[in-house]
Design a protein around this motif. Structure first.
Motif, short mmCIF file in Angstrom:
data_model
loop_
_atom_site.label_atom_id
_atom_site.label_comp_id
_atom_site.label_asym_id
_atom_site.label_seq_id
_atom_site.Cartn_x
_atom_site.Cartn_y
_atom_site.Cartn_z
N PRO A 131 31.73 48.33 42.22
CA PRO A 131 32.84 47.58 42.51
C PRO A 131 33.09 47.59 41.06
CG PRO A 131 31.42 46.36 42.77
CD PRO A 131 30.51 47.66 42.51
N MET A 132 34.56 47.22 40.65
CA MET A 132 35.16 46.57 39.11
C MET A 132 36.48 45.31 39.98
SD MET A 132 34.97 49.32 37.91
CE MET A 132 35.53 49.38 35.88
N GLY A 133 36.25 44.55 39.28
CA GLY A 133 36.66 42.69 39.49
C GLY A 133 36.51 42.33 38.29
N MET A 138 25.83 43.35 48.37
CA MET A 138 26.89 42.81 48.93
C MET A 138 27.25 43.70 49.80
SD MET A 138 28.33 39.91 46.90
CE MET A 138 27.45 38.84 46.20
N SER A 139 27.18 43.70 51.22
CA SER A 139 28.47 44.65 52.12
C SER A 139 29.94 43.81 51.93
CB SER A 139 27.70 44.65 53.21
OG SER A 139 27.61 43.20 53.94
N GLY A 140 30.37 45.23 52.47
CA GLY A 140 31.55 45.00 52.78
C GLY A 140 32.65 44.70 51.24
N LEU A 141 32.31 45.27 50.29
CA LEU A 141 33.46 45.00 49.32
C LEU A 141 34.21 46.19 49.29
CD1 LEU A 141 30.23 44.62 46.62
CD2 LEU A 141 32.28 42.91 47.18
N PRO A 142 35.17 46.64 48.37
CA PRO A 142 35.17 44.86 47.86
C PRO A 142 36.14 43.83 48.50
CG PRO A 142 37.42 46.73 47.50
CD PRO A 142 36.01 47.28 48.22
N MET A 143 36.37 42.79 48.03
CA MET A 143 36.44 41.68 48.58
C MET A 143 37.95 41.20 48.02
SD MET A 143 33.32 39.51 47.79
CE MET A 143 32.50 39.98 46.40
N LYS A 144 38.72 40.23 48.16
CA LYS A 144 39.69 40.27 48.49
C LYS A 144 39.92 38.11 48.43
CE LYS A 144 41.94 44.25 48.51
NZ LYS A 144 41.52 44.94 46.57
N ASP A 200 44.52 51.83 40.87
CA ASP A 200 43.74 50.19 40.79
C ASP A 200 43.52 49.64 39.63
OD1 ASP A 200 43.76 50.00 43.96
OD2 ASP A 200 41.59 51.68 43.92
N ARG A 201 44.01 48.35 40.01
CA ARG A 201 43.86 47.59 38.10
C ARG A 201 43.17 46.10 38.42
NH1 ARG A 201 49.57 48.56 36.43
NH2 ARG A 201 49.17 50.99 37.47
N SER A 202 43.02 45.36 37.67
CA SER A 202 42.67 43.68 37.97
C SER A 202 43.87 43.51 38.45
CB SER A 202 42.32 43.47 36.45
OG SER A 202 42.09 42.47 36.75
N PHE A 203 44.04 42.76 38.74
CA PHE A 203 44.84 41.75 39.45
C PHE A 203 45.30 40.64 38.43
CE2 PHE A 203 41.88 40.46 43.55
CZ PHE A 203 42.42 41.94 44.13
N ASP A 204 44.77 40.69 37.36
CA ASP A 204 45.19 39.82 36.19
C ASP A 204 45.30 40.43 35.31
OD1 ASP A 204 44.14 37.15 37.88
OD2 ASP A 204 42.59 37.09 36.73
N TYR A 205 45.99 41.79 35.09
CA TYR A 205 46.24 42.96 34.52
C TYR A 205 47.53 42.69 33.60
CZ TYR A 205 47.81 47.21 32.16
OH TYR A 205 47.89 48.62 31.31
N ASN A 258 37.20 49.94 44.53
CA ASN A 258 35.92 50.40 44.00
C ASN A 258 36.56 51.59 43.10
OD1 ASN A 258 33.63 49.54 44.93
ND2 ASN A 258 34.46 49.89 47.22
N VAL A 259 35.72 52.65 42.14
CA VAL A 259 35.35 53.60 41.36
C VAL A 259 34.21 54.22 42.04
CG1 VAL A 259 35.83 54.64 39.36
CG2 VAL A 259 36.43 52.61 39.76
#
Length: 137
Positions: free
Chosen positions: A93-95, A1-7, A130-135, A86-87
């Motif tokens: 990508p991380m998600g 998938m192009s355009g990663l990361p996505m929100k 960077d970290r998870s949105f739910d961290y 991304n790392v």
């Protein structure tokens, strides 16, 4: 998938579970002129025991159990996911991946595997990492 990361959340189907914290997800539907796009996604802010490649030593304790939990929970299932960051060292990508739990509610897969004790929260090395949105939850 192009355009990663996505929100935003994107729908997909889990094609493969590589370890207790990494999956391969494909977008559903029939693409024109090739295979469906896929993404190799590691669960953000999570560390599962490592499954070693064949012939390179033994797996970390509970690596197989962690991978199998994700495989039974996700393989072939429809999920929603968000690529959060991304790392560069991993080139991936991380998600966060969301799916229905045993009660029919949509839940973060990271929470499910943490509840089973088959992974741990990866603490950031510095406050700007960077970290998870739910961290925080």
């Amino acid at each position: 998938m192009s355009g990663l990361p996505m929100k935003k959340k994107v729908q997909g189907i889990v094609k493969a579970v590589l370890s207790g914290d990494t999956v391969v997800i494909v977008k559903p539907g029939m693409p024109k002129g090739g295979p469906p796009p896929e993404v190799r996604l590691s669960l953000s802010s999570l560390k599962a025991p490592a499954v070693k490649p064949a012939g390179s030593g033994s797996d970390e304790p509970y690596a197989w159990a962690s991978r199998e939990f994700l495989r039974k929970t996700l393989a072939g299932k429809n999920v929603m996911f968000i690529a959060e960051y991304n790392v560069p060292q991993l080139n991936r990508p991380m998600g966060t991946v969301y799916c229905e739990n045993g009660s029919g509610e949509v839940e973060s897969v990271s929470r499910m595997i943490l509840r089973e004790g088959l992974a741990r929260v990866r603490r950031p090395n510095n406050p700007k990492e960077d970290r998870s949105f739910d961290y925080e939850e």
